[in-house]
Design a protein around this motif. Structure first.
Motif, PDB file in Angstrom:
ATOM      1  N   PHE A 158      32.981  23.746  33.526  1.00  0.00           N
ATOM      2  CA  PHE A 158      34.024  24.774  33.620  1.00  0.00           C
ATOM      3  C   PHE A 158      33.406  26.122  33.970  1.00  0.00           C
ATOM      4  N   LYS A 159      32.288  26.450  33.345  1.00  0.00           N
ATOM      5  CA  LYS A 159      31.607  27.712  33.657  1.00  0.00           C
ATOM      6  C   LYS A 159      31.253  27.781  35.140  1.00  0.00           C
ATOM      7  N   THR A 160      30.744  26.659  35.662  1.00  0.00           N
ATOM      8  CA  THR A 160      30.393  26.617  37.081  1.00  0.00           C
ATOM      9  C   THR A 160      31.619  26.850  37.958  1.00  0.00           C
ATOM     10  N   SER A 161      32.746  26.284  37.566  1.00  0.00           N
ATOM     11  CA  SER A 161      33.972  26.463  38.359  1.00  0.00           C
ATOM     12  C   SER A 161      34.409  27.916  38.375  1.00  0.00           C
ATOM     13  N   MET A 162      34.230  28.628  37.265  1.00  0.00           N
ATOM     14  CA  MET A 162      34.632  30.034  37.210  1.00  0.00           C
ATOM     15  C   MET A 162      33.692  30.918  38.039  1.00  0.00           C
ATOM     16  N   TYR A 163      32.400  30.627  38.002  1.00  0.00           N
ATOM     17  CA  TYR A 163      31.464  31.375  38.842  1.00  0.00           C
ATOM     18  C   TYR A 163      31.755  31.116  40.325  1.00  0.00           C
ATOM     19  N   THR A 164      32.081  29.888  40.653  1.00  0.00           N
ATOM     20  CA  THR A 164      32.406  29.552  42.045  1.00  0.00           C
ATOM     21  C   THR A 164      33.671  30.271  42.491  1.00  0.00           C
ATOM     22  N   LEU A 165      34.676  30.301  41.622  1.00  0.00           N
ATOM     23  CA  LEU A 165      35.918  31.014  41.932  1.00  0.00           C
ATOM     24  C   LEU A 165      35.656  32.493  42.150  1.00  0.00           C
ATOM     25  N   ALA A 166      34.913  33.120  41.248  1.00  0.00           N
ATOM     26  CA  ALA A 166      34.662  34.563  41.336  1.00  0.00           C
ATOM     27  C   ALA A 166      33.842  34.927  42.565  1.00  0.00           C
ATOM     28  N   ASP A 167      32.911  34.058  42.962  1.00  0.00           N
ATOM     29  CA  ASP A 167      32.039  34.356  44.105  1.00  0.00           C
ATOM     30  C   ASP A 167      32.800  34.450  45.424  1.00  0.00           C
ATOM     31  N   CYS A 168      34.036  33.981  45.441  1.00  0.00           N
ATOM     32  CA  CYS A 168      34.829  34.041  46.668  1.00  0.00           C
ATOM     33  C   CYS A 168      35.491  35.405  46.875  1.00  0.00           C
ATOM     34  N   PHE A 169      35.372  36.311  45.912  1.00  0.00           N
ATOM     35  CA  PHE A 169      36.021  37.617  45.990  1.00  0.00           C
ATOM     36  C   PHE A 169      35.011  38.726  45.657  1.00  0.00           C
ATOM     37  N   GLN A 170      35.161  39.857  46.343  1.00  0.00           N
ATOM     38  CA  GLN A 170      34.276  40.992  46.064  1.00  0.00           C
ATOM     39  C   GLN A 170      34.663  41.728  44.782  1.00  0.00           C
ATOM     40  N   ASN A 171      35.913  41.601  44.359  1.00  0.00           N
ATOM     41  CA  ASN A 171      36.404  42.363  43.215  1.00  0.00           C
ATOM     42  C   ASN A 171      36.711  41.489  42.001  1.00  0.00           C
ATOM     43  N   VAL A 172      36.178  40.261  42.008  1.00  0.00           N
ATOM     44  CA  VAL A 172      36.324  39.351  40.868  1.00  0.00           C
ATOM     45  C   VAL A 172      34.926  38.953  40.420  1.00  0.00           C
ATOM     46  N   PHE A 173      34.670  38.999  39.113  1.00  0.00           N
ATOM     47  CA  PHE A 173      33.345  38.639  38.607  1.00  0.00           C
ATOM     48  C   PHE A 173      33.471  38.032  37.213  1.00  0.00           C
ATOM     49  N   VAL A 174      32.448  37.294  36.831  1.00  0.00           N
ATOM     50  CA  VAL A 174      32.361  36.723  35.487  1.00  0.00           C
ATOM     51  C   VAL A 174      31.581  37.697  34.613  1.00  0.00           C
TER      52      VAL A 174
END
Length: 430
Positions: A158-174
């Motif tokens: 799940f952690k990996t999925s959230m990092y992958t999701l955030a990496d697709c946006f410049q204004n989203v981060f974990v």
């Protein structure tokens, strides 16, 4: 002219002047809270943008309008719910970031008003990446900032999925620091503080809103901006004096919830208050909470108390003598009657609250039967949405479809948001 005639004319003149002043005041207020929209594109471009997005977002166009209207319909399998535990499959599906366009994220600021009033969000999450993505899509705008806090004990997949999701946006981060979030413990507060510290690195945002992965917006981004602007620098944080909850802060508790010793005296002659963990707060409030020396003493005193997330924001906001930005200036007695516009939530003890779903830990899990009432609420977000039962699953998907249509129609001028309920909020600054 007789004295009586002079008095009559003077009285009529006074009425005329008063009427003109009232009229000018009305037009001034109407301009101040104008619902006119200054689009960054012309309406043809806006229509094209939303037509392209809509093609990728259609889920159940024939079902959702009926559910929104309160009609009984056969849900079937439209749309098919995702396996919320298959984190590896989700990560593979989003790895190249093509989902952003395929699933119809709004990638334009759309209006000058929204562009000039960026927001910051924390999302405290621990499971179900598909639902988190749905929430992010509903609130996403390129000018805003989003911090995702992943529970320390979440599965690595799940952690990996959230990092992958955030990496697709410049204004989203974990969040850089991950905390163990257990109900009733300081970890809930620590998770919020972690995101707050990270968000303060970004200089532009005006207001902070904290969310969990089980919430969903009831207002468009533009409506949220206008509601927060109506607060005029005040926070929306509810609080009340509740002597029945003083035991929470009088003792320090261990991880099992057992009192192990008395707590230190309340610092800075603060009045003990409790309230909601859901807030909308100014940037300056967040900065005070994270960086002010008084706040650090207060946070240290709070660490180890019971259910501190229902204390941390309320006590700061209800003790204005500390110089807390955006804090409530009214009486302690009046605080308990403040309308809470940040969150709509139905508790099992609420006699006036309707729950079309079911209660879990005292909180209503909304279903499709709640949709007709949810779309009428004045609050900005609703809590809570969970479960893969079609009635609960479709509730959030139909609400998402309704919100998208409302966003499109708002920009195209097909409806105007009624700001009147927010123009005289008692917590707002004059």
């Amino acid at each position: 002219m007789t004295l009586l005639g002079f008095i009559k004319r003077a009285f009529l003149a006074i009425l005329l002047v008063y009427g003109l002043i009232s009229l000018l005041h009305y037009y001034r207020r109407a301009h101040e809270y104008s619902t006119e929209i200054s689009l960054l594109f012309d309406k043809l471009e806006v229509r094209d943008i939303f037509n392209d997005i809509e093609k990728s977002r259609l889920s159940c166009p024939s079902v959702c309008p009926s559910l929104i209207n309160g009609e009984e319909v056969q849900l079937g399998t439209c749309p098919k719910h995702e396996d919320e535990n298959n984190h590896k499959l989700y990560t593979r599906q989003i790895k190249n970031c093509s989902f952003i366009n395929k699933k119809g994220f709004i990638l334009q600021s759309m209006t000058e008003e929204e562009e000039n009033f960026p927001l910051a969000f924390s999302l405290v999450v621990y499971c179900n990446p598909n639902q988190i993505e749905l929430l992010l899509r509903a609130i996403y705008r390129p000018q805003n900032f989003y911090c995702i806090h992943v529970d320390l004990h979440s599965k690595e997949s799940f952690k990996t999925s959230m990092y992958t999701l955030a990496d697709c946006f410049q204004n989203v981060f974990v969040a850089e620091r991950s905390e163990l979030v257990r109900w009733g413990t300081f970890g809930v507060v620590a998770a919020e503080l972690s995101c707050m510290r990270d968000l303060l690195r970004y200089k532009k945002w005006k207001y902070f809103i904290n969310l969990t992965g089980q919430e969903f917006p009831l207002k468009t981004n533009l409506e949220i901006v206008r509601i927060l602007k109506a607060l005029n620098g005040a926070n929306d944080i509810n609080a009340r004096v509740d002597s029945s909850k003083l035991f929470r802060i009088r003792y320090i508790y261990n991880e099992e919830g057992c009192a192990i010793r008395r707590n230190k005296p309340v610092p800075f002659n603060m009045t003990v208050l409790s309230g909601s963990t859901h807030i909308s707060a100014t940037r300056d409030f967040v900065d005070f909470l994270v960086n002010n020396p008084k706040s650090k003493v207060y946070i240290d005193w709070l660490n180890g108390t019971k259910i501190p997330d229902e204390t941390v924001f309320s006590m700061l906001n209800g003790n204005p003598h500390l110089g807390v930005p955006g804090s409530y200036k009214g009486s302690l007695h009046s605080m308990r009657f403040l309308p809470h516009i940040s969150r709509y939530k139905v508790w099992d003890y609420d006699r006036n609250g309707f729950c079309g779903g079911f209660f879990r830990r005292g909180v209503c899990i909304f279903s499709v039967r709640d949709l007709p009432q949810l779309i009428t609420k004045t609050q900005m977000f609703a809590n809570k949405f969970a479960g893969v039962d079609p009635h609960n699953f479709m509730a959030r998907h139909c609400l998402d479809e309704w919100l998208f249509n409302r966003t499109r129609d708002e920009y195209l001028g097909h409806f105007r948001f009624n700001l009147r309920p927010y123009q005289s909020l008692p917590q707002a600054y004059p």
